[in-house]
Design a protein around this motif. Structure first.
Motif, PDB file in Angstrom:
ATOM      1  N   ASP A  29       0.946  -0.848  -0.096  1.00  0.00           N
ATOM      2  CA  ASP A  29       0.309  -0.458   0.247  1.00  0.00           C
ATOM      3  C   ASP A  29       0.631   0.960   0.486  1.00  0.00           C
ATOM      4  O   ASP A  29       1.557   1.363  -0.874  1.00  0.00           O
ATOM      5  CB  ASP A  29      -0.875   0.232   1.137  1.00  0.00           C
ATOM      6  CG  ASP A  29      -2.381   0.435   0.958  1.00  0.00           C
ATOM      7  OD1 ASP A  29      -1.671   1.633  -0.005  1.00  0.00           O
ATOM      8  OD2 ASP A  29      -3.412   0.951   1.777  1.00  0.00           O
ATOM      9  N   HIS A  30       1.051   1.751   1.233  1.00  0.00           N
ATOM     10  CA  HIS A  30       1.546   3.690   1.327  1.00  0.00           C
ATOM     11  C   HIS A  30       3.375   2.768   1.300  1.00  0.00           C
ATOM     12  O   HIS A  30       3.864   3.879   1.997  1.00  0.00           O
ATOM     13  CB  HIS A  30       1.379   3.777   2.518  1.00  0.00           C
ATOM     14  CG  HIS A  30       1.038   3.051   3.815  1.00  0.00           C
ATOM     15  ND1 HIS A  30       1.721   1.595   4.265  1.00  0.00           N
ATOM     16  CD2 HIS A  30      -0.454   2.487   3.634  1.00  0.00           C
ATOM     17  CE1 HIS A  30       0.515   1.200   5.068  1.00  0.00           C
ATOM     18  NE2 HIS A  30      -0.223   1.583   4.911  1.00  0.00           N
ATOM     19  N   GLU A  50       2.806  -4.435  -4.614  1.00  0.00           N
ATOM     20  CA  GLU A  50       1.269  -3.859  -4.649  1.00  0.00           C
ATOM     21  C   GLU A  50       1.354  -4.630  -6.597  1.00  0.00           C
ATOM     22  O   GLU A  50       0.932  -4.534  -7.200  1.00  0.00           O
ATOM     23  CB  GLU A  50       1.491  -2.163  -4.756  1.00  0.00           C
ATOM     24  CG  GLU A  50       0.772  -1.855  -3.145  1.00  0.00           C
ATOM     25  CD  GLU A  50      -0.437  -2.330  -3.077  1.00  0.00           C
ATOM     26  OE1 GLU A  50      -0.942  -2.531  -2.149  1.00  0.00           O
ATOM     27  OE2 GLU A  50      -1.652  -2.844  -4.054  1.00  0.00           O
ATOM     28  N   VAL A  52      -2.811  -3.217  -7.183  1.00  0.00           N
ATOM     29  CA  VAL A  52      -3.749  -2.375  -7.581  1.00  0.00           C
ATOM     30  C   VAL A  52      -2.982  -0.627  -7.744  1.00  0.00           C
ATOM     31  O   VAL A  52      -2.145  -0.696  -6.286  1.00  0.00           O
ATOM     32  CB  VAL A  52      -4.696  -2.029  -6.798  1.00  0.00           C
ATOM     33  CG1 VAL A  52      -5.985  -0.925  -6.758  1.00  0.00           C
ATOM     34  CG2 VAL A  52      -5.549  -3.280  -6.439  1.00  0.00           C
ATOM     35  N   ARG A  53      -2.944  -0.003  -8.305  1.00  0.00           N
ATOM     36  CA  ARG A  53      -2.238   1.081  -9.212  1.00  0.00           C
ATOM     37  C   ARG A  53      -2.363   2.446  -8.293  1.00  0.00           C
ATOM     38  O   ARG A  53      -0.736   2.848  -8.274  1.00  0.00           O
ATOM     39  CB  ARG A  53      -2.810   0.937 -10.380  1.00  0.00           C
ATOM     40  CG  ARG A  53      -2.738   2.981 -11.151  1.00  0.00           C
ATOM     41  CD  ARG A  53      -2.784   2.911 -12.573  1.00  0.00           C
ATOM     42  NE  ARG A  53      -1.836   1.967 -13.497  1.00  0.00           N
ATOM     43  CZ  ARG A  53      -0.026   1.696 -14.021  1.00  0.00           C
ATOM     44  NH1 ARG A  53       0.511   2.270 -12.817  1.00  0.00           N
ATOM     45  NH2 ARG A  53       0.243   0.201 -13.708  1.00  0.00           N
ATOM     46  N   GLY A  54      -3.337   2.282  -7.686  1.00  0.00           N
ATOM     47  CA  GLY A  54      -3.802   3.776  -6.456  1.00  0.00           C
ATOM     48  C   GLY A  54      -2.646   3.109  -5.271  1.00  0.00           C
ATOM     49  O   GLY A  54      -1.641   4.377  -5.733  1.00  0.00           O
ATOM     50  N   PRO A  55      -2.723   1.923  -4.364  1.00  0.00           N
ATOM     51  CA  PRO A  55      -1.819   2.214  -3.556  1.00  0.00           C
ATOM     52  C   PRO A  55      -0.343   1.795  -4.326  1.00  0.00           C
ATOM     53  O   PRO A  55       0.815   2.253  -3.633  1.00  0.00           O
ATOM     54  CB  PRO A  55      -1.676   0.421  -3.385  1.00  0.00           C
ATOM     55  CG  PRO A  55      -3.673   0.886  -3.475  1.00  0.00           C
ATOM     56  CD  PRO A  55      -3.855   1.359  -4.690  1.00  0.00           C
ATOM     57  N   TYR A  56      -0.038   1.071  -5.430  1.00  0.00           N
ATOM     58  CA  TYR A  56       1.312   1.077  -6.192  1.00  0.00           C
ATOM     59  C   TYR A  56       2.351   2.914  -6.449  1.00  0.00           C
ATOM     60  O   TYR A  56       2.666   3.078  -5.564  1.00  0.00           O
ATOM     61  CB  TYR A  56       1.134   0.765  -7.416  1.00  0.00           C
ATOM     62  CG  TYR A  56       2.658   0.900  -8.344  1.00  0.00           C
ATOM     63  CD1 TYR A  56       3.623   0.273  -8.274  1.00  0.00           C
ATOM     64  CD2 TYR A  56       2.113   1.754  -9.790  1.00  0.00           C
ATOM     65  CE1 TYR A  56       4.451   0.252  -9.199  1.00  0.00           C
ATOM     66  CE2 TYR A  56       3.438   1.677 -10.219  1.00  0.00           C
ATOM     67  CZ  TYR A  56       4.030   0.940  -9.788  1.00  0.00           C
ATOM     68  OH  TYR A  56       5.606   1.427 -11.034  1.00  0.00           O
ATOM     69  N   GLN A  57       1.260   3.679  -6.454  1.00  0.00           N
ATOM     70  CA  GLN A  57       1.381   5.244  -6.464  1.00  0.00           C
ATOM     71  C   GLN A  57       1.765   5.652  -5.663  1.00  0.00           C
ATOM     72  O   GLN A  57       2.848   6.563  -6.055  1.00  0.00           O
ATOM     73  CB  GLN A  57       0.335   5.745  -8.012  1.00  0.00           C
ATOM     74  CG  GLN A  57       0.343   5.440  -9.879  1.00  0.00           C
ATOM     75  CD  GLN A  57      -0.611   5.515 -10.328  1.00  0.00           C
ATOM     76  OE1 GLN A  57      -1.562   5.724 -10.262  1.00  0.00           O
ATOM     77  NE2 GLN A  57       0.018   6.034 -11.345  1.00  0.00           N
ATOM     78  N   SER A  58       1.157   5.050  -4.856  1.00  0.00           N
ATOM     79  CA  SER A  58       1.018   5.893  -3.813  1.00  0.00           C
ATOM     80  C   SER A  58       2.664   5.987  -2.657  1.00  0.00           C
ATOM     81  O   SER A  58       3.298   6.409  -2.298  1.00  0.00           O
ATOM     82  CB  SER A  58      -0.119   5.861  -2.025  1.00  0.00           C
ATOM     83  OG  SER A  58      -0.815   5.691  -0.885  1.00  0.00           O
ATOM     84  N   SER A  61       4.990   7.414  -4.623  1.00  0.00           N
ATOM     85  CA  SER A  61       5.610   8.507  -4.552  1.00  0.00           C
ATOM     86  C   SER A  61       5.863   9.689  -2.942  1.00  0.00           C
ATOM     87  O   SER A  61       6.453   9.292  -2.606  1.00  0.00           O
ATOM     88  CB  SER A  61       4.178   9.641  -5.012  1.00  0.00           C
ATOM     89  OG  SER A  61       3.215   8.976  -3.815  1.00  0.00           O
TER      90      SER A  61
END
Ligand code: SAM
Length: 240
Positions: A29-30, A50, A52-58, A61
């Motif tokens: 996740d984060h 990860e 899932v794209r959202g958690p991967y991007q989180s 960053s």
């Protein structure tokens, strides 16, 4: 929570990761856990996986913002497919159901050959993981139970070894359900968890008693009665 100050749950997971381990945190996740370990616990290298794209991007960053991109590789993919054989010697998987954690291990078995330690934190169904350990020659070496924000979490730590060692032959079913170490060193959180599970089962049992008797309801009732007996017996065992 952030990479400096983890939740109590992830702090407990972190303490079982050996110093100097090359870590993969799957379902990161984060990426707070690998970031914390790299910054504070002598972990030289980690993969944050990860699916899932959202958690991967989180994760990406956060790792960049912490200036850790050279030591944490954030990768997108399902379970253990993000790691190369021989690359990792400790895996953490936290915050998912036990059945999902067991399926991630099962699907990525060939990547586990050089892995020395698994640190797993199922939110539910720790039994699925204990069964997977037993079938795959991973020895449960310790367990912990904790409570945070009204929720109970278990942590299971395993290394390659004698998968049967932690279990007593005549108590296997009970120990797989509730945890051999947790039963032997019962604390208030453990007792509270199983008393609460038991009262949920009692409620379901009553509903089943009022329902029409079909082979399914009869079997379900028997299953619940068996689990209630196991819990009752376990809670009577003195602390060792
Ligand atoms: N590990 C973090 C923690 O304990 O705080 C995050 C837990 S979060 C509830 C579960 C994460 O696992 C989600 O971000 C989800 O996308 C990821 N996940 C679920 N199945 C996965 C799989 N097969 N492979 C990799 N990641 C997965």
């Amino acid at each position: 929570m952030n990479a400096e100050k983890l939740s109590m749950r992830l702090t407990a997971v972190a303490k079982y990761v050996p110093k100097e381990a090359r870590l993969a945190d799957i379902g990161s996740d984060h990426a707070y856990l690998p970031s914390y370990l790299v910054k504070n616990a002598g972990i030289p290298f980690a993969v944050a996986g990860e699916v899932v794209r959202g958690p991967y991007q989180s994760a990406k960053s956060n790792v960049m913002a912490e200036g850790l991109s050279d030591r944490i590789s954030v990768r997108m993919g399902d379970g253990l497919e993000v790691i190369e054989s021989g690359e990792i010697d400790c895996i953490t998987i936290a915050g998912m159901g036990g059945a999902l954690i067991a399926s991630i291990l099962e699907n990525g078995k060939e990547k586990l050959e050089t892995v020395k330690r698994l640190v797993l934190q199922p939110n539910i169904s720790a039994i699925s993981i204990r069964l997977w350990f037993l079938e795959n020659e991973w020895e449960l070496i310790t367990e912990e139970i904790l409570e945070e924000d009204g929720k109970t979490y278990e942590i299971l730590v395993a290394e390659k070894g004698d998968a049967k060692r932690p279990y007593q032959k005549n108590k296997m079913e009970m120990e797989l359900l509730m945890g051999p170490f947790l039963i032997r060193h019962q604390n208030e959180i453990f007792k509270k968890k199983w008393l609460s599970e038991s009262s949920n089962w009692e409620r379901v049992k009553k509903q089943l008693e009022n329902a029409a008797a079909t082979p399914e309801t009869v079997e379900k009732r028997k299953e619940i009665e068996d689990k209630l007996k196991l819990v009752e017996e376990a809670l009577k065992i003195e602390k060792s």
